[in-house]
Scaffold this motif. Structure first.
Motif, PDB file in Angstrom:
ATOM      1  N   ASP A  45      45.445  35.329  40.621  1.00 44.28           N
ATOM      2  CA  ASP A  45      44.236  36.056  40.203  1.00 44.28           C
ATOM      3  C   ASP A  45      44.226  37.383  40.961  1.00 44.28           C
ATOM      4  O   ASP A  45      44.047  37.414  42.187  1.00 44.28           O
ATOM      5  CB  ASP A  45      42.983  35.237  40.532  1.00 44.28           C
ATOM      6  N   GLY A  46      44.443  38.482  40.229  1.00 43.31           N
ATOM      7  CA  GLY A  46      44.533  39.792  40.877  1.00 43.31           C
ATOM      8  C   GLY A  46      43.577  40.804  40.284  1.00 43.31           C
ATOM      9  O   GLY A  46      43.246  40.750  39.096  1.00 43.31           O
ATOM     10  N   VAL A  47      43.138  41.739  41.116  1.00 40.45           N
ATOM     11  CA  VAL A  47      42.248  42.809  40.667  1.00 40.45           C
ATOM     12  C   VAL A  47      42.609  44.084  41.428  1.00 40.45           C
ATOM     13  O   VAL A  47      42.867  44.055  42.633  1.00 40.45           O
ATOM     14  CB  VAL A  47      40.760  42.447  40.905  1.00 40.45           C
ATOM     15  N   GLU A  48      42.672  45.192  40.703  1.00 38.15           N
ATOM     16  CA  GLU A  48      42.938  46.494  41.304  1.00 38.15           C
ATOM     17  C   GLU A  48      41.626  47.253  41.460  1.00 38.15           C
ATOM     18  O   GLU A  48      40.740  47.177  40.601  1.00 38.15           O
ATOM     19  CB  GLU A  48      43.914  47.298  40.439  1.00 38.15           C
ATOM     20  N   TYR A  49      41.509  48.020  42.536  1.00 40.91           N
ATOM     21  CA  TYR A  49      40.286  48.770  42.817  1.00 40.91           C
ATOM     22  C   TYR A  49      40.639  49.938  43.734  1.00 40.91           C
ATOM     23  O   TYR A  49      41.767  50.035  44.245  1.00 40.91           O
ATOM     24  CB  TYR A  49      39.239  47.865  43.480  1.00 40.91           C
ATOM     25  N   ASP A  50      39.681  50.821  43.910  1.00 45.26           N
ATOM     26  CA  ASP A  50      39.842  51.968  44.810  1.00 45.26           C
ATOM     27  C   ASP A  50      38.950  51.770  46.026  1.00 45.26           C
ATOM     28  O   ASP A  50      37.756  51.461  45.893  1.00 45.26           O
ATOM     29  CB  ASP A  50      39.468  53.279  44.110  1.00 45.26           C
ATOM     30  N   GLU A  51      39.538  51.950  47.185  1.00 40.88           N
ATOM     31  CA  GLU A  51      38.798  51.855  48.443  1.00 40.88           C
ATOM     32  C   GLU A  51      38.893  53.202  49.148  1.00 40.88           C
ATOM     33  O   GLU A  51      39.946  53.575  49.654  1.00 40.88           O
ATOM     34  CB  GLU A  51      39.377  50.745  49.323  1.00 40.88           C
ATOM     35  N   GLU A  52      37.762  53.937  49.125  1.00 37.35           N
ATOM     36  CA  GLU A  52      37.728  55.295  49.678  1.00 37.35           C
ATOM     37  C   GLU A  52      38.801  56.160  49.018  1.00 37.35           C
ATOM     38  O   GLU A  52      39.575  56.859  49.681  1.00 37.35           O
ATOM     39  CB  GLU A  52      37.898  55.270  51.201  1.00 37.35           C
ATOM     40  N   ASP A  53      38.846  56.067  47.680  1.00 38.86           N
ATOM     41  CA  ASP A  53      39.763  56.846  46.841  1.00 38.86           C
ATOM     42  C   ASP A  53      41.231  56.469  47.047  1.00 38.86           C
ATOM     43  O   ASP A  53      42.124  57.224  46.641  1.00 38.86           O
ATOM     44  CB  ASP A  53      39.584  58.350  47.091  1.00 38.86           C
ATOM     45  N   VAL A  54      41.486  55.317  47.655  1.00 43.54           N
ATOM     46  CA  VAL A  54      42.855  54.827  47.832  1.00 43.54           C
ATOM     47  C   VAL A  54      43.035  53.605  46.936  1.00 43.54           C
ATOM     48  O   VAL A  54      42.253  52.656  47.024  1.00 43.54           O
ATOM     49  CB  VAL A  54      43.139  54.455  49.300  1.00 43.54           C
ATOM     50  N   PRO A  55      44.050  53.595  46.047  1.00 37.56           N
ATOM     51  CA  PRO A  55      44.247  52.434  45.165  1.00 37.56           C
ATOM     52  C   PRO A  55      44.659  51.203  45.964  1.00 37.56           C
ATOM     53  O   PRO A  55      45.588  51.251  46.768  1.00 37.56           O
ATOM     54  CB  PRO A  55      45.349  52.897  44.205  1.00 37.56           C
ATOM     55  N   ARG A  56      43.960  50.113  45.731  1.00 39.63           N
ATOM     56  CA  ARG A  56      44.261  48.861  46.407  1.00 39.63           C
ATOM     57  C   ARG A  56      44.274  47.735  45.375  1.00 39.63           C
ATOM     58  O   ARG A  56      43.793  47.882  44.243  1.00 39.63           O
ATOM     59  CB  ARG A  56      43.214  48.546  47.489  1.00 39.63           C
ATOM     60  N   CYS A  57      44.828  46.597  45.799  1.00 41.18           N
ATOM     61  CA  CYS A  57      44.898  45.423  44.929  1.00 41.18           C
ATOM     62  C   CYS A  57      44.710  44.173  45.783  1.00 41.18           C
ATOM     63  O   CYS A  57      45.257  44.073  46.888  1.00 41.18           O
ATOM     64  CB  CYS A  57      46.238  45.376  44.193  1.00 41.18           C
ATOM     65  N   ARG A  58      43.941  43.244  45.264  1.00 43.98           N
ATOM     66  CA  ARG A  58      43.708  41.971  45.954  1.00 43.98           C
ATOM     67  C   ARG A  58      44.123  40.834  45.027  1.00 43.98           C
ATOM     68  O   ARG A  58      43.709  40.787  43.867  1.00 43.98           O
ATOM     69  CB  ARG A  58      42.237  41.837  46.341  1.00 43.98           C
ATOM     70  N   VAL A  59      44.944  39.911  45.565  1.00 46.53           N
ATOM     71  CA  VAL A  59      45.466  38.792  44.775  1.00 46.53           C
ATOM     72  C   VAL A  59      45.188  37.487  45.515  1.00 46.53           C
ATOM     73  O   VAL A  59      45.408  37.396  46.734  1.00 46.53           O
ATOM     74  CB  VAL A  59      46.981  38.942  44.512  1.00 46.53           C
ATOM     75  N   LYS A  60      44.694  36.535  44.758  1.00 46.32           N
ATOM     76  CA  LYS A  60      44.519  35.176  45.283  1.00 46.32           C
ATOM     77  C   LYS A  60      45.440  34.245  44.493  1.00 46.32           C
ATOM     78  O   LYS A  60      45.411  34.226  43.261  1.00 46.32           O
ATOM     79  CB  LYS A  60      43.069  34.727  45.145  1.00 46.32           C
ATOM     80  N   MET A  61      46.251  33.489  45.236  1.00 43.34           N
ATOM     81  CA  MET A  61      47.190  32.555  44.603  1.00 43.34           C
ATOM     82  C   MET A  61      46.970  31.166  45.192  1.00 43.34           C
ATOM     83  O   MET A  61      46.768  31.031  46.403  1.00 43.34           O
ATOM     84  CB  MET A  61      48.629  33.009  44.831  1.00 43.34           C
TER      85      MET A  61
END
Length: 309
Positions: A45-61
């Motif tokens: 389960d992954g989601v991409e987002y911006d953190e302080e204008d920096v692209p980030r991604c969080r994945v739970k497996m």
């Protein structure tokens, strides 16, 4: 039976997949889990987002519970990366490490047991590497193929990380340029603020001078107000006196004129008698003859003698 690749997005923007679309660590993990009797691949389960204008991604497996071995608890990992592709790989690598740590004896008989540990001084991993002769017999071919696939997956993962680092470097360079421009603007604004402060200081001095003038003017106005009040009191007193004088004059004008006092009747009657006596005398003796030797004093005495009558 091989598990078909799956991938879909939910309404919240999360990507759901088994990450079996390419040759990488998720596929190596799933093939190793199949050796130990797992029937379903772990979901990602992954989601991409911006953190302080920096692209980030969080994945739970999550590695689900073992279908038959109840003591094998599920394994859940959460990883932060740059994009979905590299974060799926990182989640699979961490899951392999966790699985080997939880089941060291079981993985010792398979090529997955040689997977590098996070700590090269890990006693379980060093023991498996030291006593891996059994993997060079009938499992030599499988061990070699697995090692090659692990190296290929590692290379792919490094390339994904390198792309992420390049992207972060470009973002950092852009931020650096932006910070430089902002610093220039800040310096210009500071110069403007300094000039404004000097102007404000001059205006404050002018205001203070004007306030002093106002205080002096107020004092002068107070003095003049005192004089005006004094003069107004005098004018009021004069108006009162004038009013009293006008009232007195009006009172005098309103008084009627008194007639002149009548003379006594006896006096009025005596005068004709005296005149008549004088006339009689004159008529009896005739007109007096004035002698040239008659003095004026004698005339005056004779005239005075008329009063005797």
């Amino acid at each position: 039976m091989a598990e078909p690749p799956r991938f879909f997005w939910d309404s919240a923007g999360h990507a759901h997949t088994n990450a079996l679309h390419w040759e990488g660590f998720p596929r190596l993990l799933w093939e190793s889990l199949q050796v130990f009797g797992y029937t379903k691949p772990p979901p990602y389960d992954g989601v991409e987002y911006d953190e302080e204008d920096v692209p980030r991604c969080r994945v739970k497996m999550t590695i689900p519970p073992h279908p038959t071995l109840s003591l094998w608890s599920p394994i859940e990992v959460n990883v932060i990366g740059h994009r979905l592709a590299d974060t799926f790989e990182a989640a699979a690598i961490e899951a392999i490490h966790t699985f080997c740590d939880q089941h060291p004896e079981e993985v010792a008989g398979y090529p997955i047991g040689l997977f590098p540990a996070m700590d090269s001084r890990d006693p379980e991993w060093t023991f498996r590497v030291a006593y891996c002769d059994h993997l060079l017999g009938t499992l030599a071919g499988e061990t070699l193929r697995t090692a090659v696939r692990f190296m290929s997956a590692q290379y792919r993962y490094q390339m994904l990380q390198q792309h992420g680092i390049y992207r972060l470097t470009n973002i950092a360079q852009g931020y650096r340029n932006q910070v430089g421009r902002q610093n220039t603007q800040i310096e210009a604004l500071q110069a403007t603020i300094t000039a404004k402060e000097e102007d404000i200081t001059q205006r404050e001095e002018t205001i203070q001078h004007r306030e002093e003038q106002i205080v002096e003017s107020d004092a002068l106005i107070t003095q003049r107000d005192t004089v005006i009040d004094f003069l107004q009191e005098q004018v009021h007193e004069l108006n009162l006196n004038l009013g009293q004088a006008i009232d007195h004059i009006n009172m005098l004008h309103e008084q009627p004129e008194q007639p002149a006092a009548n003379e006594p009747e006896d006096d009025e009657e005596e005068d004709p008698e005296e005149v008549e006596g004088v006339s009689g005398i004159d008529s009896e003796h005739g007109d007096p003859v004035l002698s040239p030797y008659h003095s004026s004093s004698g005339s005056q005495s004779s005239v005075g003698n008329l009063d005797d009558f």
